[in-house]
Write a protein that holds these residues in place. Structure first.
Motif, PDB file in Angstrom:
ATOM      1  N   ASP A   1       0.838  -1.200   0.000  1.00 13.13           N
ATOM      2  CA  ASP A   1       0.000   0.000   0.000  1.00 13.13           C
ATOM      3  C   ASP A   1       0.870   1.246   0.000  1.00 13.13           C
ATOM      4  OD1 ASP A   1      -1.494  -2.178   1.793  1.00 13.13           O
ATOM      5  OD2 ASP A   1      -2.965  -0.981   0.670  1.00 13.13           O
TER       6      ASP A   1
ATOM      7  N   TRP B   1       0.577   0.426  10.086  1.00 11.03           N
ATOM      8  CA  TRP B   1      -0.734   0.430   9.402  1.00 11.03           C
ATOM      9  C   TRP B   1      -1.566   1.624   9.875  1.00 11.03           C
ATOM     10  CZ3 TRP B   1      -5.419  -2.673  11.416  1.00 11.03           C
ATOM     11  CH2 TRP B   1      -6.493  -2.558  10.538  1.00 11.03           C
TER      12      TRP B   1
ATOM     13  N   ASP C   1     -10.070  -7.859  -1.025  1.00 13.65           N
ATOM     14  CA  ASP C   1      -9.396  -7.141   0.043  1.00 13.65           C
ATOM     15  C   ASP C   1      -8.993  -8.171   1.097  1.00 13.65           C
ATOM     16  OD1 ASP C   1     -10.134  -3.857   1.482  1.00 13.65           O
ATOM     17  OD2 ASP C   1      -8.443  -5.216   1.773  1.00 13.65           O
ATOM     18  N   TRP C   2      -8.328  -7.701   2.122  1.00 14.27           N
ATOM     19  CA  TRP C   2      -7.764  -8.560   3.173  1.00 14.27           C
ATOM     20  C   TRP C   2      -8.838  -9.443   3.803  1.00 14.27           C
ATOM     21  CZ3 TRP C   2      -2.628  -8.383   5.096  1.00 14.27           C
ATOM     22  CH2 TRP C   2      -2.416  -8.999   6.323  1.00 14.27           C
TER      23      TRP C   2
ATOM     24  N   LYS D   1      -9.239   1.140  -6.142  1.00 10.49           N
ATOM     25  CA  LYS D   1      -9.963   0.499  -5.034  1.00 10.49           C
ATOM     26  C   LYS D   1     -10.858   1.499  -4.338  1.00 10.49           C
ATOM     27  CE  LYS D   1      -6.417   1.199  -1.423  1.00 10.49           C
ATOM     28  NZ  LYS D   1      -5.395   0.557  -0.582  1.00 10.49           N
ATOM     29  N   HIS D   2     -11.879   0.986  -3.586  1.00 10.25           N
ATOM     30  CA  HIS D   2     -12.334  -0.389  -3.444  1.00 10.25           C
ATOM     31  C   HIS D   2     -13.665  -0.476  -4.168  1.00 10.25           C
ATOM     32  CE1 HIS D   2      -9.983   0.902   0.043  1.00 10.25           C
ATOM     33  NE2 HIS D   2      -9.529  -0.329   0.140  1.00 10.25           N
TER      34      HIS D   2
ATOM     35  N   GLU E   1      -8.725   2.782   8.518  1.00 10.90           N
ATOM     36  CA  GLU E   1      -9.934   1.960   8.397  1.00 10.90           C
ATOM     37  C   GLU E   1     -10.849   2.044   9.609  1.00 10.90           C
ATOM     38  OE1 GLU E   1      -7.077  -1.246   6.344  1.00 10.90           O
ATOM     39  OE2 GLU E   1      -9.189  -1.760   6.320  1.00 10.90           O
TER      40      GLU E   1
ATOM     41  N   ARG F   1     -11.960   6.286   6.880  1.00 11.13           N
ATOM     42  CA  ARG F   1     -11.119   6.312   5.674  1.00 11.13           C
ATOM     43  C   ARG F   1     -11.375   7.544   4.817  1.00 11.13           C
ATOM     44  NH1 ARG F   1      -9.901   0.279   3.432  1.00 11.13           N
ATOM     45  NH2 ARG F   1      -8.014   1.386   2.797  1.00 11.13           N
TER      46      ARG F   1
HETATM   47  O1  LIG Z   1      -3.016  -3.704   3.025  1.00  8.15           O
HETATM   48  C1  LIG Z   1      -3.761  -4.423   2.076  1.00  8.15           C
HETATM   49  C2  LIG Z   1      -5.233  -3.977   2.116  1.00  8.15           C
HETATM   50  C3  LIG Z   1      -5.417  -2.525   1.630  1.00  8.15           C
HETATM   51  O2  LIG Z   1      -4.954  -2.424   0.271  1.00  8.15           O
HETATM   52  C4  LIG Z   1      -6.915  -2.164   1.689  1.00  8.15           C
HETATM   53  O3  LIG Z   1      -7.148  -0.851   1.193  1.00  8.15           O
HETATM   54  C5  LIG Z   1      -7.425  -2.190   3.119  1.00  8.15           C
HETATM   55  O4  LIG Z   1      -8.835  -2.283   3.148  1.00  8.15           O
HETATM   56  C6  LIG Z   1      -6.784  -3.275   3.918  1.00  8.15           C
HETATM   57  N1  LIG Z   1      -7.046  -3.554   5.177  1.00  8.15           N
HETATM   58  C7  LIG Z   1      -6.187  -4.499   5.545  1.00  8.15           C
HETATM   59  C8  LIG Z   1      -6.150  -5.078   6.911  1.00  8.15           C
HETATM   60  N2  LIG Z   1      -4.935  -4.543   7.472  1.00  8.15           N
HETATM   61  C9  LIG Z   1      -4.203  -5.106   8.451  1.00  8.15           C
HETATM   62  C10 LIG Z   1      -3.064  -4.433   8.904  1.00  8.15           C
HETATM   63  C11 LIG Z   1      -2.301  -4.980   9.905  1.00  8.15           C
HETATM   64  C12 LIG Z   1      -2.664  -6.186  10.457  1.00  8.15           C
HETATM   65  C13 LIG Z   1      -3.819  -6.838   9.996  1.00  8.15           C
HETATM   66  C14 LIG Z   1      -4.591  -6.307   8.992  1.00  8.15           C
HETATM   67  C15 LIG Z   1      -5.351  -4.822   4.508  1.00  8.15           C
HETATM   68  N3  LIG Z   1      -5.751  -4.049   3.488  1.00  8.15           N
END
Ligand SMILES: OC[C@@H]1[C@@H](O)[C@H](O)[C@@H](O)c2nc(CNc3ccccc3)cn21
Length: 608
Positions: free
Chosen positions: A94, A439, A295-296, A216-217, A496, A167
């Motif tokens: 990202d 993050w 997405d994740w 995205k998204h 987020e 966001r």
């Molecule tokens: O980082 C990858 C994606 C991101 O591109 C999306 O915009 C976003 O919705 C998104 N959320 C997560 C969850 N992030 C996360 C960070 C640290 C530990 C666990 C989860 C990952 N991602």
């Protein structure tokens, strides 16, 4: 002789067909998996052939230096190339406001600050600077051996429809036309396709200087009810297409290589399993020929609030792939996913034609990306990370991203004594916001940069005494003789859902500090935030000027440029600045639209 898929002179589609024909079902399924870097083992990459690796926000190798990144990714690539068919991985991250996971990278203002240019001159804004930011980001991402960034976020936030959404700052604005024009950041990242480039076909101008982008998204992430992250966007198809889908038209026309599905729902249907929107609309009507990534844990969430286990996970995988998903950001349950997907295809629950379509799209992007011919990083690029040229570009972006309330500015530089105070006056982490190193971002000297205090000190005359206290004390304020005070307050970083808030007051009693200082000293307030915050009437009446700096990133000098008149304020509000949270959601055009500052507010509104 080389197999056709390894022949760089062969047409891409011929290479895709040849490689696809050689793959087993298990190898195809592995290409459809994206795994997190911490589980990217030799088995996952060399034996099973996972198609892609990512780092979640904040997940980074070693000391996060550029060389640590190239070392890690080149190591992964060597494993991938040792697999039976030697298909290289795509590594994604990202880089959403510069290469924000890397120590020392240039951190640009978050999107909400870039959207302030919408009315720099009548109706126009500054897509050219967005394209340059995309170019600079592409170079810094490529310098670390990374092929792909999960940007731009083209959420249309409907006046940040609701600043309670965590966001808001990742979006440019509520105006689809404005967001559409800012998709030039995708052009900066990937390069400009030639006029005769086939519509919707993925494009990358240079494997050395450009990276794959990800719009995205998809779709409607910024329009959820009450601004709840991953919530439900309730609207007609026309509104969905005309507001939220509009920026994707431009990204697809620019050859965007990937699209990320949204965790949100449209009228109660989860995007991750919505065949109509992912296949019929995005791939059919809009003609998108790249690939769709989840997405994740997007698959797992299809079973939410239950945790997807066993047959539930089968169900989620089946629903999402049959809806048109091509790659899954798993990110940890790789082998379970692989077994389940193979089982579902062999059981006839997912047709092989759907698997072949997904793998074709993934291989197409890999071939056009140049990763088969140039799988490893280019060490000659390393010094470009955080280079002076990029810092100056970020400096210009900061300068242009601020909105001011009234002409108390520019501040005088040749005065005897000034006070600088507030939680955000001397903190790089706070001025960068979320998605920076961590993050959720974090306060402190998390990466090199110039704080607002440092920038002010650099800008005033040598005879000017700058008194700094994070929280100005009674005693300090009572000493008097301050020509003016600068109070810098705002939000702590977040990403987020962590950023979803119903209370939008200025944290750390920021309003009290402002009132305290401004009651006796002419005061400029700078708000560092990803959204509009509560500014009470008595605060507004007490202060002499107000600047919305949004989340400016590492280059604080860009702020000082405007404070001291070296450059004009040119930004105007891209979003409504609410008067009270009780009004939310508050949209330009609402019958009772009574904001503190309307969309478009700023210098232009104050020209007498
Ligand atoms: O980082 C990858 C994606 C991101 O591109 C999306 O915009 C976003 O919705 C998104 N959320 C997560 C969850 N992030 C996360 C960070 C640290 C530990 C666990 C989860 C990952 N991602």
């Amino acid at each position: 002789a080389l197999p056709p898929y390894k022949d760089a002179s062969a047409p891409v589609e011929a290479r895709v067909r040849d490689l696809l024909a050689r793959m087993t079902l298990r190898e195809k399924a592995a290409q459809m998996a994206q795994i997190e870097r911490t589980v990217a083992s030799a088995r996952a990459l060399a034996e099973l052939g996972a198609g892609s690796v990512l780092n979640g926000g904040g997940s980074a190798p070693g000391d996060r230096s550029p060389a640590c990144w190239t070392g890690m990714i080149d190591g992964m690539q060597r494993l991938a190339l040792s697999s039976r068919l030697g298909v290289p991985i795509l590594y994604g991250t990202d880089a959403v406001h510069g290469h924000n996971n890397v120590y020392g990278a240039t951190v640009f203002p978050h999107n909400v600050g870039l959207g302030t240019w919408r009315r720099r001159s009548i109706g126009s804004m500054d897509p050219e600077l967005l394209r340059k930011i995309g170019e600079a980001t592409a170079l810094e991402v490529r310098a670390t051996g990374i092929h792909w960034t999960f940007a731009p976020c083209v959420a249309v936030t409907e006046v940040c429809r609701d600043p309670r959404w965590g966001r808001c700052y990742e979006s440019y604005s509520e105006d689809p036309e404005m967001v559409r024009s800012l998709t030039t950041s995708a052009t900066g990242l990937q390069g400009q396709p030639p006029a005769d480039h086939p519509h919707g076909y993925p494009f990358l101008a240079s494997v050395r200087e450009k990276v794959l982008a990800c719009a995205k998204h998809f779709v409607g992430d910024g329009g959820t009810d009450s601004g709840i992250n991953e919530g439900n966007t309730i609207c007609s198809y026309n509104d969905l297409e005309n507001i939220h889908m509009a920026p994707y038209l431009d990204c697809i026309a620019q050859g965007v290589a990937t699209v990320m599905a949204s965790h949100s729902q449209w009228n109660g249907e989860r995007l991750h399993s919505c065949r109509y929107l992912l296949t019929d609309v995005l791939k059919g009507k809009l003609g998108f020929k790249g690939f769709v990534i989840s997405d994740w844990e997007g698959i797992d969430k299809l079973c939410a609030p239950r945790v997807a286990q066993g047959s539930d996970y089968w169900y989620c995988i089946k629903q999402s792939f049959n809806a048109g998903m091509d790659m899954i950001m798993i990110p940890y349950r790789f082998e379970e996913f692989l077994e389940d997907l193979v089982f579902l295809v062999e059981a006839g629950e997912i047709p092989m034609s759907r698997i072949d379509d997904a793998v074709e799209r993934i291989l197409r992007v890999k071939f056009i990306s140049g990763v088969f011919e140039h799988p490893f990083s280019d060490p000659s690029l390393l010094d470009i990370v955080g280079c002076k040229e990029h810092q100056l570009l970020a400096h210009e972006a900061v300068r242009k991203s601020m909105n001011q309330k009234e002409p108390f500015l520019p501040l005088a530089t040749n005065v005897k004594r000034i006070l600088v105070t507030g939680t955000h006056a001397d903190d790089i982490g706070l001025q960068c916001g979320g998605w920076t190193i961590g993050w959720n971002g974090e306060s402190g000297k998390i990466t090199p940069g110039t704080s607002i205090l440092e920038a002010i000190k650099e800008s005033v005359g040598v005879q000017t005494e700058v008194v700094y206290e994070a929280c100005a004390t009674e005693a300090t304020i009572a000493t008097g003789q301050f020509s003016y005070a600068v109070v810098v307050v705002g939000e702590v970083p977040y990403a987020e859902t962590v950023g979803d808030r119903t209370d939008l007051s200025i944290p750390f009693n920021g309003s009290d500090l402002i009132t305290h200082v401004a009651s006796t000293i002419p005061t400029l307030v700078i708000v560092v935030s990803g959204r509009s915050l509560d500014i009470e009437t008595q605060v507004l009446e007490t202060i002499d000027a107000l600047v919305a700096a949004w989340l400016p990133g590492t280059e604080g000098m860009g702020i000082a440029d405007c404070l001291f008149g070296h450059h004009d304020f040119v930004g105007t509000l891209p979003v409504t600045w609410h008067r009270s949270v009780d009004q939310l959601p508050l949209n330009a055009g609402d019958a009772n639209y009574d904001p503190l500052f309307p969309v478009g507010y700023g210098l232009k509104m104050f020209e007498k």
